[in-house]
Design a protein around this motif. Structure first.
Motif, PDB file in Angstrom:
ATOM      1  N   THR A   8      28.353  29.797  32.901  1.00 41.40           N
ATOM      2  CA  THR A   8      27.764  31.049  33.365  1.00 41.40           C
ATOM      3  C   THR A   8      28.334  31.442  34.721  1.00 41.40           C
ATOM      4  O   THR A   8      28.665  32.609  34.959  1.00 41.40           O
ATOM      5  CB  THR A   8      26.225  30.917  33.455  1.00 41.40           C
ATOM      6  N   GLU A  11      31.838  32.734  34.322  1.00 39.66           N
ATOM      7  CA  GLU A  11      31.817  34.074  33.745  1.00 39.66           C
ATOM      8  C   GLU A  11      31.370  35.125  34.772  1.00 39.66           C
ATOM      9  O   GLU A  11      31.937  36.214  34.830  1.00 39.66           O
ATOM     10  CB  GLU A  11      30.891  34.106  32.530  1.00 39.66           C
ATOM     11  N   LEU A  12      30.371  34.786  35.569  1.00 35.91           N
ATOM     12  CA  LEU A  12      29.902  35.733  36.580  1.00 35.91           C
ATOM     13  C   LEU A  12      30.964  35.985  37.645  1.00 35.91           C
ATOM     14  O   LEU A  12      31.127  37.124  38.110  1.00 35.91           O
ATOM     15  CB  LEU A  12      28.607  35.234  37.223  1.00 35.91           C
ATOM     16  N   ALA A  14      34.181  35.874  37.171  1.00 30.74           N
ATOM     17  CA  ALA A  14      35.176  36.738  36.538  1.00 30.74           C
ATOM     18  C   ALA A  14      34.665  38.173  36.463  1.00 30.74           C
ATOM     19  O   ALA A  14      35.413  39.126  36.741  1.00 30.74           O
ATOM     20  CB  ALA A  14      35.516  36.225  35.148  1.00 30.74           C
ATOM     21  N   GLU A  15      33.410  38.333  36.088  1.00 35.94           N
ATOM     22  CA  GLU A  15      32.814  39.671  36.039  1.00 35.94           C
ATOM     23  C   GLU A  15      32.829  40.334  37.408  1.00 35.94           C
ATOM     24  O   GLU A  15      33.102  41.522  37.534  1.00 35.94           O
ATOM     25  CB  GLU A  15      31.360  39.595  35.562  1.00 35.94           C
ATOM     26  N   LEU A  16      32.520  39.554  38.427  1.00 37.14           N
ATOM     27  CA  LEU A  16      32.460  40.093  39.787  1.00 37.14           C
ATOM     28  C   LEU A  16      33.828  40.605  40.240  1.00 37.14           C
ATOM     29  O   LEU A  16      33.925  41.647  40.879  1.00 37.14           O
ATOM     30  CB  LEU A  16      31.941  39.019  40.746  1.00 37.14           C
ATOM     31  N   ARG A  17      34.876  39.872  39.876  1.00 33.00           N
ATOM     32  CA  ARG A  17      36.232  40.301  40.251  1.00 33.00           C
ATOM     33  C   ARG A  17      36.600  41.646  39.627  1.00 33.00           C
ATOM     34  O   ARG A  17      37.333  42.432  40.220  1.00 33.00           O
ATOM     35  CB  ARG A  17      37.257  39.253  39.824  1.00 33.00           C
ATOM     36  N   ASN A  18      36.109  41.883  38.407  1.00 30.71           N
ATOM     37  CA  ASN A  18      36.509  43.081  37.671  1.00 30.71           C
ATOM     38  C   ASN A  18      35.411  44.139  37.595  1.00 30.71           C
ATOM     39  O   ASN A  18      35.542  45.104  36.862  1.00 30.71           O
ATOM     40  CB  ASN A  18      36.912  42.687  36.238  1.00 30.71           C
ATOM     41  N   ALA A  19      34.353  43.954  38.351  1.00 26.47           N
ATOM     42  CA  ALA A  19      33.191  44.840  38.235  1.00 26.47           C
ATOM     43  C   ALA A  19      33.401  46.185  38.922  1.00 26.47           C
ATOM     44  O   ALA A  19      34.109  46.293  39.919  1.00 26.47           O
ATOM     45  CB  ALA A  19      31.968  44.156  38.838  1.00 26.47           C
ATOM     46  N   GLU A  23      28.099  47.948  40.014  1.00 28.74           N
ATOM     47  CA  GLU A  23      27.547  46.749  39.380  1.00 28.74           C
ATOM     48  C   GLU A  23      27.713  45.494  40.226  1.00 28.74           C
ATOM     49  O   GLU A  23      27.113  44.468  39.923  1.00 28.74           O
ATOM     50  CB  GLU A  23      28.227  46.526  38.027  1.00 28.74           C
ATOM     51  N   ARG A  24      28.536  45.548  41.237  1.00 32.17           N
ATOM     52  CA  ARG A  24      28.862  44.358  42.025  1.00 32.17           C
ATOM     53  C   ARG A  24      27.637  43.688  42.646  1.00 32.17           C
ATOM     54  O   ARG A  24      27.528  42.464  42.647  1.00 32.17           O
ATOM     55  CB  ARG A  24      29.871  44.693  43.121  1.00 32.17           C
ATOM     56  N   ILE A  27      25.633  41.724  39.947  1.00 27.48           N
ATOM     57  CA  ILE A  27      26.366  40.540  39.496  1.00 27.48           C
ATOM     58  C   ILE A  27      26.394  39.491  40.599  1.00 27.48           C
ATOM     59  O   ILE A  27      26.236  38.297  40.333  1.00 27.48           O
ATOM     60  CB  ILE A  27      27.795  40.920  39.043  1.00 27.48           C
TER      61      ILE A  27
END
Length: 55
Positions: A8, A11-12, A14-19, A23-24, A27
């Motif tokens: 998790t 994944e978070l 990775a999401e934060l880098r591309n958010a 949304e940042r 996340i």
């Protein structure tokens, strides 16, 4: 538990880098919570803290 939590966290991150900037914040908060949860889990396993209530 730790493997799922570690996954998790990865994944978070990775999401934060591309958010999207909108949304940042959400996340980042979820990531902070997951990191804290992992720290508590590790501390319990190492015996640094107890999960039992103090009374």
């Amino acid at each position: 538990m730790t493997n799922e939590l570690d996954r998790t966290i990865v994944e978070l991150k990775a999401e934060l880098r591309n958010a999207h900037p909108d949304e940042r914040c959400q996340i980042a908060a979820e990531l902070e919570l997951a990191l804290a949860e992992r720290e508590v889990f590790v501390a319990e396993q190492e015996g640094r803290i107890s999960a039992e209530p103090p009374f």
